[in-house]
Design a protein around this motif. Structure first.
Motif, mmCIF file in Angstrom:
data_model
loop_
_atom_site.group_PDB
_atom_site.id
_atom_site.type_symbol
_atom_site.label_atom_id
_atom_site.label_comp_id
_atom_site.label_asym_id
_atom_site.label_seq_id
_atom_site.Cartn_x
_atom_site.Cartn_y
_atom_site.Cartn_z
ATOM 1 N N ASP A 1 23.963 85.075 25.940
ATOM 2 C CA ASP A 1 24.495 86.329 27.299
ATOM 3 C C ASP A 1 23.015 87.380 26.571
ATOM 4 O OD1 ASP A 1 25.452 87.583 24.246
ATOM 5 O OD2 ASP A 1 27.461 87.533 25.099
ATOM 6 N N GLY A 2 22.291 87.352 25.204
ATOM 7 C CA GLY A 2 21.581 88.581 25.566
ATOM 8 C C GLY A 2 22.021 89.414 24.225
ATOM 9 N N THR A 3 22.735 89.509 23.229
ATOM 10 C CA THR A 3 23.927 89.988 22.768
ATOM 11 C C THR A 3 23.141 89.752 20.697
ATOM 12 O OG1 THR A 3 26.231 90.107 23.378
ATOM 13 C CG2 THR A 3 25.639 90.750 21.272
ATOM 14 N N PRO A 4 22.335 91.318 20.997
ATOM 15 C CA PRO A 4 21.766 90.622 19.437
ATOM 16 C C PRO A 4 22.884 91.063 18.024
ATOM 17 C CG PRO A 4 21.232 92.256 20.526
ATOM 18 C CD PRO A 4 22.298 91.684 21.249
ATOM 19 N N TYR A 5 22.780 90.294 16.889
ATOM 20 C CA TYR A 5 23.825 90.187 16.015
ATOM 21 C C TYR A 5 22.668 90.181 14.815
ATOM 22 C CZ TYR A 5 27.072 88.355 18.506
ATOM 23 O OH TYR A 5 28.476 88.358 19.708
ATOM 24 N N LEU A 6 22.804 90.565 13.779
ATOM 25 C CA LEU A 6 22.044 91.037 12.255
ATOM 26 C C LEU A 6 23.174 90.619 11.709
ATOM 27 C CD1 LEU A 6 19.401 91.561 10.767
ATOM 28 C CD2 LEU A 6 20.879 94.232 10.139
ATOM 29 N N TYR A 7 22.725 89.409 10.428
ATOM 30 C CA TYR A 7 23.840 89.067 9.523
ATOM 31 C C TYR A 7 22.978 89.367 8.543
ATOM 32 C CZ TYR A 7 27.371 86.411 10.975
ATOM 33 O OH TYR A 7 28.683 85.881 12.204
ATOM 34 N N TRP A 8 23.545 89.818 7.001
ATOM 35 C CA TRP A 8 23.064 90.277 5.439
ATOM 36 C C TRP A 8 23.470 90.283 4.607
ATOM 37 C CZ3 TRP A 8 24.846 93.887 8.942
ATOM 38 C CH2 TRP A 8 24.925 94.534 8.280
ATOM 39 N N GLY A 9 23.262 90.146 3.510
ATOM 40 C CA GLY A 9 24.299 90.396 2.072
ATOM 41 C C GLY A 9 23.656 90.053 1.094
ATOM 42 N N ASN A 10 24.249 90.000 -0.064
ATOM 43 C CA ASN A 10 24.268 89.812 -1.357
ATOM 44 C C ASN A 10 25.907 89.909 -1.846
ATOM 45 O OD1 ASN A 10 23.698 89.724 -4.685
ATOM 46 N ND2 ASN A 10 21.907 88.569 -4.330
ATOM 47 N N GLN A 11 26.234 88.662 -2.474
ATOM 48 C CA GLN A 11 27.444 88.989 -2.865
ATOM 49 C C GLN A 11 28.603 88.704 -1.931
ATOM 50 O OE1 GLN A 11 28.658 91.731 -6.352
ATOM 51 N NE2 GLN A 11 26.589 90.687 -7.461
ATOM 52 N N VAL A 12 28.736 89.975 -1.489
ATOM 53 C CA VAL A 12 29.622 90.238 0.282
ATOM 54 C C VAL A 12 28.484 89.958 1.690
ATOM 55 C CG1 VAL A 12 30.762 91.981 1.665
ATOM 56 C CG2 VAL A 12 30.578 91.310 -1.131
ATOM 57 N N LEU A 13 28.566 88.430 2.156
ATOM 58 C CA LEU A 13 28.057 88.245 3.606
ATOM 59 C C LEU A 13 28.623 89.703 4.287
ATOM 60 C CD1 LEU A 13 26.699 86.978 5.497
ATOM 61 C CD2 LEU A 13 28.514 85.786 6.347
ATOM 62 N N LYS A 14 27.814 90.395 4.862
ATOM 63 C CA LYS A 14 28.082 91.413 6.476
ATOM 64 C C LYS A 14 27.573 91.370 7.577
ATOM 65 C CE LYS A 14 26.758 93.613 2.811
ATOM 66 N NZ LYS A 14 26.208 94.836 1.707
ATOM 67 N N TYR A 15 28.005 91.423 8.478
ATOM 68 C CA TYR A 15 27.214 91.550 10.273
ATOM 69 C C TYR A 15 27.583 92.112 11.127
ATOM 70 C CZ TYR A 15 30.928 89.608 12.666
ATOM 71 O OH TYR A 15 32.813 89.941 12.833
ATOM 72 N N ALA A 16 26.681 92.565 12.133
ATOM 73 C CA ALA A 16 27.228 94.106 13.259
ATOM 74 C C ALA A 16 26.251 93.568 14.092
ATOM 75 C CB ALA A 16 26.120 95.352 12.337
ATOM 76 N N LYS A 17 26.879 93.884 15.340
ATOM 77 C CA LYS A 17 26.176 93.713 16.950
ATOM 78 C C LYS A 17 24.613 95.109 16.264
ATOM 79 C CE LYS A 17 29.636 92.099 19.834
ATOM 80 N NZ LYS A 17 30.632 92.514 21.147
ATOM 81 N N LEU A 18 23.796 94.352 16.891
ATOM 82 C CA LEU A 18 22.695 95.760 17.159
ATOM 83 C C LEU A 18 22.834 95.943 19.305
ATOM 84 C CD1 LEU A 18 19.562 93.281 15.678
ATOM 85 C CD2 LEU A 18 21.083 95.674 14.837
ATOM 86 N N LYS A 19 22.018 97.039 18.763
ATOM 87 C CA LYS A 19 22.360 97.802 20.956
ATOM 88 C C LYS A 19 20.598 96.621 21.161
ATOM 89 C CE LYS A 19 24.472 101.948 19.991
ATOM 90 N NZ LYS A 19 24.218 103.033 20.904
ATOM 91 N N LYS A 20 20.742 96.518 22.449
ATOM 92 C CA LYS A 20 20.137 95.353 22.878
ATOM 93 C C LYS A 20 18.074 96.333 22.629
ATOM 94 C CE LYS A 20 22.887 92.908 26.132
ATOM 95 N NZ LYS A 20 22.683 92.641 27.836
ATOM 96 N N ASN A 21 17.804 97.941 21.948
ATOM 97 C CA ASN A 21 17.222 98.101 21.996
ATOM 98 C C ASN A 21 16.480 97.588 20.390
ATOM 99 O OD1 ASN A 21 19.071 99.337 20.309
ATOM 100 N ND2 ASN A 21 17.867 101.582 21.362
ATOM 101 N N MET A 22 17.927 96.659 19.064
ATOM 102 C CA MET A 22 17.258 96.452 18.935
ATOM 103 C C MET A 22 16.838 97.033 17.133
ATOM 104 S SD MET A 22 17.187 93.399 19.051
ATOM 105 C CE MET A 22 16.928 92.204 18.170
ATOM 106 N N THR A 23 17.157 98.474 17.208
ATOM 107 C CA THR A 23 17.433 99.937 16.621
ATOM 108 C C THR A 23 17.963 100.123 16.354
ATOM 109 O OG1 THR A 23 15.989 100.967 18.230
ATOM 110 C CG2 THR A 23 14.881 100.065 17.101
ATOM 111 N N GLU A 24 18.930 99.966 16.627
ATOM 112 C CA GLU A 24 19.945 100.595 16.324
ATOM 113 C C GLU A 24 21.462 99.742 16.272
ATOM 114 O OE1 GLU A 24 21.056 104.652 18.151
ATOM 115 O OE2 GLU A 24 19.934 103.331 19.956
#
Length: 316
Positions: free
Chosen positions: A165-188
């Motif tokens: 659907d065009g929604t970007p996601y960012l996953y990352w982490g060490n020891q604790v896994l974290k994620y957040a949605k990104l705005k479609k501009n990919m910079t926020e």
């Protein structure tokens, strides 16, 4: 003349074979691969291990190489360096890349100078081989934004995923896994940072989707081996599925990415199998595999041969 022609042909064949098989790069050490398939060509981005004595990470740049068949690889040199981000002190650690809105977005782990801690930056380019520029002039994720641990390297190993659907996601982490949605501009970031519990998560998450199934794979325990979980949503909940790849023998880390290329499935990863390889002198490799009939991922052995050639006519 005939003997010279035979010798020349043999030399050409030897040169071609030197580019094939694992590891993908044989004259330098590479690690933490990211992969992008674009225009009928597969691109691999790898941090360059430059440690002179194998006693600590020395990583200043990300190299890019590409293939039309997943067997022979062409080097394109440096895609970007840690100092592409003026606010960064050092450390071209793990990255990921995605094409979105006609541009190439490179999410990278570097050390933020002001905090002396790992942070995630985002660079952008009009070409998969660069040049890349800092897209926002500051970190996207900093150590101060995530307080789940007291370490300075918990904000590493980004994986970026754009859903259908065009929604970007960012996953990352060490020891604790974290994620957040990104705005479609990919910079926020587009909302709060969420933590996700997975069994013995260490680092190196990777998110991909195939035939309606979301796969979240990662490095588990120490020394690390690669495992995965599945869900019917990009945000879980996740069902743990088990091991994909064993721990390496000469380095405690393993880092991977998945790709579909010309109708076949691949995993790109690193080991330390070059001569003089080691903990901080790693090597990027690739394997072909087939998903099981139920969509699960089989155990994938590491090989020296790598995959058979899988050429695509659309490759430029």
């Amino acid at each position: 003349m005939f003997k010279r022609a035979i010798f020349t042909a043999a030399a050409v064949l030897c040169a071609a074979s030197a580019l094939a098989g694992n590891p993908l790069v044989k004259d330098k050490f590479t690690a933490d691969p990211a992969v992008l398939v674009d225009g009928g060509r597969a691109y691999v981005y790898a941090g360059r291990d430059e440690s002179p004595d194998d006693k600590g990470y020395v990583m200043n740049e990300w190299l890019v190489l590409s293939s039309c068949d997943m067997k022979t690889w062409k080097e394109h040199g440096t895609a970007l360096r840690y100092d592409t981000f003026a606010w960064a002190k050092d450390s071209a650690w793990a990255s990921d890349i995605v094409k979105h809105g006609g541009k190439y977005w490179f999410f990278a782990t570097v050390t933020e100078r002001a905090a002396n801690a790992k942070a995630i930056g985002v660079a952008v380019s009009d070409s998969p081989t660069g040049p890349f520029r800092d897209a926002i002039g500051k970190p996207l994720v900093t150590n101060a934004m995530t307080l789940q641990t007291d370490i300075g390297w918990d904000d590493i190993d980004p994986t970026v995923f754009v859903d259908d659907d065009g929604t970007p996601y960012l996953y990352w982490g060490n020891q604790v896994l974290k994620y957040a949605k990104l705005k479609k501009n990919m910079t926020e970031l587009d909302g709060p940072i969420v933590t996700e519990g997975l069994p013995q998560f260490t680092e190196a998450p990777y998110l991909h989707k195939r035939q309606g199934i979301y796969y979240l794979s990662y490095s588990r325990d120490w020394p690390e081996y690669t495992v995965y979980a599945t869900s019917d949503k990009a945000t879980g909940p996740w069902r743990y599925r088990g091991k994909i790849m064993d721990a390496n023998k000469k380095t405690k880390t393993v880092h991977h990415a998945f790709a579909e290329f010309n109708g076949k499935s691949y995993v790109v990863y690193h080991n330390a199998d070059l001569p003089n390889g080691g903990e901080h002198r790693r090597s990027v490799a690739v394997e072909e595999f087939r998903y099981n009939a139920d969509g699960t991922i089989p155990f994938i052995p590491q090989t020296a041969e790598g995959p058979a050639a899988n050429p695509t006519a659309s490759c430029k």
